[in-house]
Structure formats: C-alpha cells, structure tokens
Write an enzyme that holds these catalytic residues in place. Structure first.
Site, PDB file in Angstrom:
ATOM      1  N   GLN A  97       0.685  -1.388   0.055  1.00 51.53           N
ATOM      2  CA  GLN A  97       0.151  -0.092   0.038  1.00 51.53           C
ATOM      3  C   GLN A  97       0.810   1.259  -0.012  1.00 51.53           C
ATOM      4  O   GLN A  97       2.029   1.232   0.243  1.00 51.53           O
ATOM      5  CB  GLN A  97      -0.949   0.070   1.275  1.00 51.53           C
ATOM      6  CG  GLN A  97       0.047  -0.060   2.768  1.00 51.53           C
ATOM      7  CD  GLN A  97      -0.957  -0.273   3.828  1.00 51.53           C
ATOM      8  OE1 GLN A  97      -1.424   0.614   4.402  1.00 51.53           O
ATOM      9  NE2 GLN A  97      -1.782  -1.596   4.126  1.00 51.53           N
ATOM     10  N   HIS A 157       0.451   5.840   0.919  1.00 55.94           N
ATOM     11  CA  HIS A 157      -0.802   6.635   1.435  1.00 55.94           C
ATOM     12  C   HIS A 157      -0.430   8.049   0.861  1.00 55.94           C
ATOM     13  O   HIS A 157       0.542   8.678   0.307  1.00 55.94           O
ATOM     14  CB  HIS A 157      -0.315   6.958   2.927  1.00 55.94           C
ATOM     15  CG  HIS A 157      -0.588   5.765   3.771  1.00 55.94           C
ATOM     16  ND1 HIS A 157      -1.598   5.001   4.026  1.00 55.94           N
ATOM     17  CD2 HIS A 157       0.217   5.146   4.609  1.00 55.94           C
ATOM     18  CE1 HIS A 157      -1.426   3.898   4.696  1.00 55.94           C
ATOM     19  NE2 HIS A 157      -0.207   4.094   5.053  1.00 55.94           N
ATOM     20  N   GLU A 195       3.253   7.986   8.922  1.00 53.26           N
ATOM     21  CA  GLU A 195       3.084   6.804   9.997  1.00 53.26           C
ATOM     22  C   GLU A 195       4.581   6.352  10.522  1.00 53.26           C
ATOM     23  O   GLU A 195       5.399   6.522   9.887  1.00 53.26           O
ATOM     24  CB  GLU A 195       2.336   5.630   9.969  1.00 53.26           C
ATOM     25  CG  GLU A 195       2.491   4.654   8.708  1.00 53.26           C
ATOM     26  CD  GLU A 195       1.733   3.582   8.310  1.00 53.26           C
ATOM     27  OE1 GLU A 195       0.251   3.985   8.392  1.00 53.26           O
ATOM     28  OE2 GLU A 195       2.022   2.648   7.924  1.00 53.26           O
ATOM     29  N   HIS A 212       4.784   0.403   0.669  1.00 52.16           N
ATOM     30  CA  HIS A 212       5.413  -0.572   1.841  1.00 52.16           C
ATOM     31  C   HIS A 212       4.238  -1.718   1.968  1.00 52.16           C
ATOM     32  O   HIS A 212       3.093  -1.843   1.740  1.00 52.16           O
ATOM     33  CB  HIS A 212       5.468   0.468   3.168  1.00 52.16           C
ATOM     34  CG  HIS A 212       3.992   1.066   3.519  1.00 52.16           C
ATOM     35  ND1 HIS A 212       3.644   2.123   3.064  1.00 52.16           N
ATOM     36  CD2 HIS A 212       3.325   0.624   4.545  1.00 52.16           C
ATOM     37  CE1 HIS A 212       2.666   2.575   3.757  1.00 52.16           C
ATOM     38  NE2 HIS A 212       2.414   1.530   4.572  1.00 52.16           N
ATOM     39  N   ARG A 243      -4.080   0.468  -2.167  1.00 59.07           N
ATOM     40  CA  ARG A 243      -3.513  -0.991  -2.370  1.00 59.07           C
ATOM     41  C   ARG A 243      -3.015  -1.093  -3.920  1.00 59.07           C
ATOM     42  O   ARG A 243      -3.958  -0.958  -4.643  1.00 59.07           O
ATOM     43  CB  ARG A 243      -4.553  -1.697  -1.544  1.00 59.07           C
ATOM     44  CG  ARG A 243      -4.873  -1.554  -0.260  1.00 59.07           C
ATOM     45  CD  ARG A 243      -5.879  -2.284   0.257  1.00 59.07           C
ATOM     46  NE  ARG A 243      -6.272  -2.176   1.622  1.00 59.07           N
ATOM     47  CZ  ARG A 243      -7.279  -1.188   2.076  1.00 59.07           C
ATOM     48  NH1 ARG A 243      -7.998  -0.465   1.058  1.00 59.07           N
ATOM     49  NH2 ARG A 243      -7.467  -0.924   3.258  1.00 59.07           N
TER      50      ARG A 243
END
Length: 400
Positions: free
Chosen positions: A96, A98, A133, A262, A281
């Site tokens: 995936q 972001h 994240e 990642h 994804r």
C-alpha cells in the site's frame, strides 16, 4: 488523566495471540490485529469521568482547547491529530501507499461530490487527511518499504532467472530512476493476470531455491516465497521485489511518509500516525485495488528504509525520542527503573501514555494510576505528571 478503554480491530491478517499475550487476557481464537488508542471516529477510546463511559471524541468536542491545548487547536483544529495503535501482524498486510495532504483533500472532495458512500468498498478516500506513520517494533518485525535503487531491483529480479521478468530487468538497468520504476511497477500491476500468475509461480519457486544460498538477499527471498504461498499469482509479490526488505529489531522504528510503497509482513509493534484511514492498495489483498489512483500517489524514487533508533530527549534523563519530520505526532519511550526515580513530564498538548512492559505508576496532582502492559491513559494539555516504577512506557503527543 483518564484510563482508556480501547477497541481491538479483528482484521484477518492479525495475530490470534500477540495482543492477548501483551494484555494478559485469554485469546478468543479470532484475529486481533490492532488496538486503537485515541479519538479516531472509526473506533474512539472510551473514558469515564464519573458519569459513565463516553467516547474520547465527545470529551474533546466539549472543550477542545482545555483537552488539546490552545496551540494545538490553532494548528491542527479541534481534533486529536494522531492515532496510536498496537499492531499485531501474523500475516502480511496489503502492499500500500498513503496520499499526501493535497491529494487526500482532492480525492476526498471528488468522491464526496460523486456521492460515493463513505463505507463503500471501492472508496479510496475516507477522509481529507494524510497518513504519515511510524512503526516501532516490540518484537522482530518484517516488511518492505520504499523502492530499491533500480540497479539493485534489477539484480534481485535477474537472480530469479524467470524469462517473463527479463524485460523488467532491462528497463531497470537502462532507464532513468523515476521513469524506470514507474514503467516497471505500472507494467507489473496492469499486465494480464493469467500471465502474471505464471510469473509469480516461477518467481516464487526460484526465490525458495535462493533461500538456501548465502546471498545478500536471502531473507528477502524467503519473504517473497512466503508471500506467494499466501497470495498465489498476486502481482503484489513481484511489486514487493522492487522494494527494500527490512527487519526491525525490538526498539527500532520505521517512518513511512506519503507516496512511499510499503507492506508489513509480521511482528508486534507500536504504531502512530496522523488521524487518517486513507490507504491505496496495489496487491496482497482481497480489498479494493485502484491502480490508476495508486500510480498518481506513488513517489517513484529510490528510498532507503530509514530505520530509526531513539535518541535521548533534550534535558531528559529517561525519555528517548523517535525523530520524524511530522508535526501531527511525536513518539517517545521511557525505559524506567526503580533506582532512577520518577520521570517528570508536562506537555502543552494532549498526550497518550501506553505501557508495554513492567508495572508503572502515573501520578498527576489529582490522581494516580497503575499501568501494566497494554494499559493506556489520556492526559489533557498542561497536566504535570510523574512516571515511576520498572517498565517501558511510550508517550504520544503532537508537536504544538
């Protein structure tokens, strides 16, 4: 301060035992993938200030500046800007990426205008926020993160000696970095699925053989072979080979910025992120895959995995900080010993404290709480605290 009651998310890839073992509870037999701590509307923590349990979202909405701090509200709005999790992966998560803040806002507005239901399985943008994240390993943690340099990725594929992958090897060796990575990933994700399935089967068999050789990518080939066993024929297996394989030791962390592809393969860790649920994804999943949108978001640049080790906080004796370029969150760790005495801390923004080992006492002027592994507390802005005992505590705050 308030003890938190938190929700466990039972995603299929989750471990059946890791979170129960941490909490000292009996496994249910079902996967327990993530324990959420914070005020995300998808699963807000509950607090009880004497009138029964209420969602933390309601507590913050009633007095944003008092709970979050005036500076944090001015900078991030009237919401807790981060989400803290314990993540327990027994099976690989999807490959995936972001979006950055601009793309998240544009994508969310577009889907809202088109009337795509928020819970629709084909919806890409659940909110208008980005989702950088940081994952800190509590056990050995395995995954892939960021593109390898094209020449290195070419070597990984070439060693498999799979004829159908040789055109990708040639592109990676000949083209400029961005163009080569874009062309190969696009080809992998848009190729005929039948032909791709055959390539994945051949590549997995070759990777399994290379595990027995003492080469530099032995661990990576073992991971790819395992991926193919779980996701036979999935193009995400080939896509993962273009990325850096990384294995974190306990205490090490991995920062994932917007646009960096990642996937997590397995392990237990503490994860903190900006308060978003936006995920695009590319494979290793049964969920929605939107290849054109993903290709708009991916950053096609070789990116070292950037393993982070904590550094001593300025002026602190027990606090170690995991430095990132993100303001929505700051993660630090206290390794407490009884002989060192209490650690004093105060923060101008709200914070969440999470115990992951030992027994720790948290004292404020009004109360004291004992924390054991898996226990957490919410602390409003400007409330002074003292930590004591023997154990490990993670501290999540915003940089206000």
């Amino acid at each position: 301060m308030d003890r938190l009651t938190n929700t466990v998310r039972p995603y299929a890839w989750g471990s059946t035992t890791a979170i129960p073992n941490l909490l000292g509870t009996e496994p249910t037999g079902e996967p327990q993938a993530e324990l959420w701590m914070g005020a995300h509307p998808g699963a807000p923590s509950l607090v009880d200030r004497g009138a029964g349990a209420r969602p933390l979202t309601e507590i913050i909405d009633a007095d944003p500046e008092g709970e979050l701090g005036a500076a944090a509200v001015a900078r991030f709005g009237t919401r807790l800007p981060f989400l803290l999790k314990i993540l327990a992966a027994e099976q690989p998560l999807s490959l995936q990426v972001h979006p950055d803040l601009d793309r998240a806002r544009a994508g969310f507005a577009d889907e809202e205008a088109r009337g795509v239901p928020l819970e629709a399985p084909h919806r890409n943008y659940k909110d208008a926020n980005h989702k950088p994240e940081l994952l800190c390993a509590l056990t050995e943690f395995d995954g892939v993160c960021g593109f390898r340099p094209p020449a290195e990725a070419a070597g990984v594929l070439a060693a498999l000696e799979v004829d159908s992958l040789k055109p990708y090897v040639d592109i990676l060796r000949a083209g400029p970095e961005e163009a080569a990575l874009r062309e190969v990933l696009t080809a992998v994700l848009t190729a005929d699925r039948g032909a791709t399935a055959e390539s994945v089967t051949e590549a997995a068999a070759a990777a399994a053989r290379l595990v027995d050789e003492d080469g530099p990518h032995r661990r990576a080939y073992a991971a790819y072979a395992s991926l193919a066993d779980r996701y036979p024929g999935d193009p995400g297996v080939i896509a993962a080979m273009l990325l850096n394989h990384v294995r974190l030791e306990p205490g090490e962390a991995l920062f994932l910025d917007a646009g960096v592809p990642h996937a997590y393969f397995g392990g237990l860790g503490v994860e903190i992120m900006a308060g978003s649920d936006n995920v695009l994804r590319s494979g290793l999943t049964s969920k929605h895959v939107d290849v054109p949108e993903l290709l708009r978001v991916v950053r096609f640049a070789a990116t070292p995995p950037g393993v982070i080790r904590p550094s001593r906080a300025a002026g602190a004796t027990a606090e170690e900080v995991y430095e990132t370029p993100i303001d929505e969150f700051r993660l630090s760790r206290f390794a407490l010993t009884e002989s060192a005495g209490a650690a004093e801390l105060v923060c101008a923004s709200a914070q969440i404290l999470l115990c992951t080992a030992g027994t720790v006492t948290v004292e404020s002027p009004q109360s004291a709480l004992t924390l054991e592994p898996g226990h957490s507390v919410f602390v409003p802005a400007d409330e002074p605290l003292a930590l004591s005992g023997r154990g490990t505590v993670f501290r999540a705050t915003a940089v206000a």
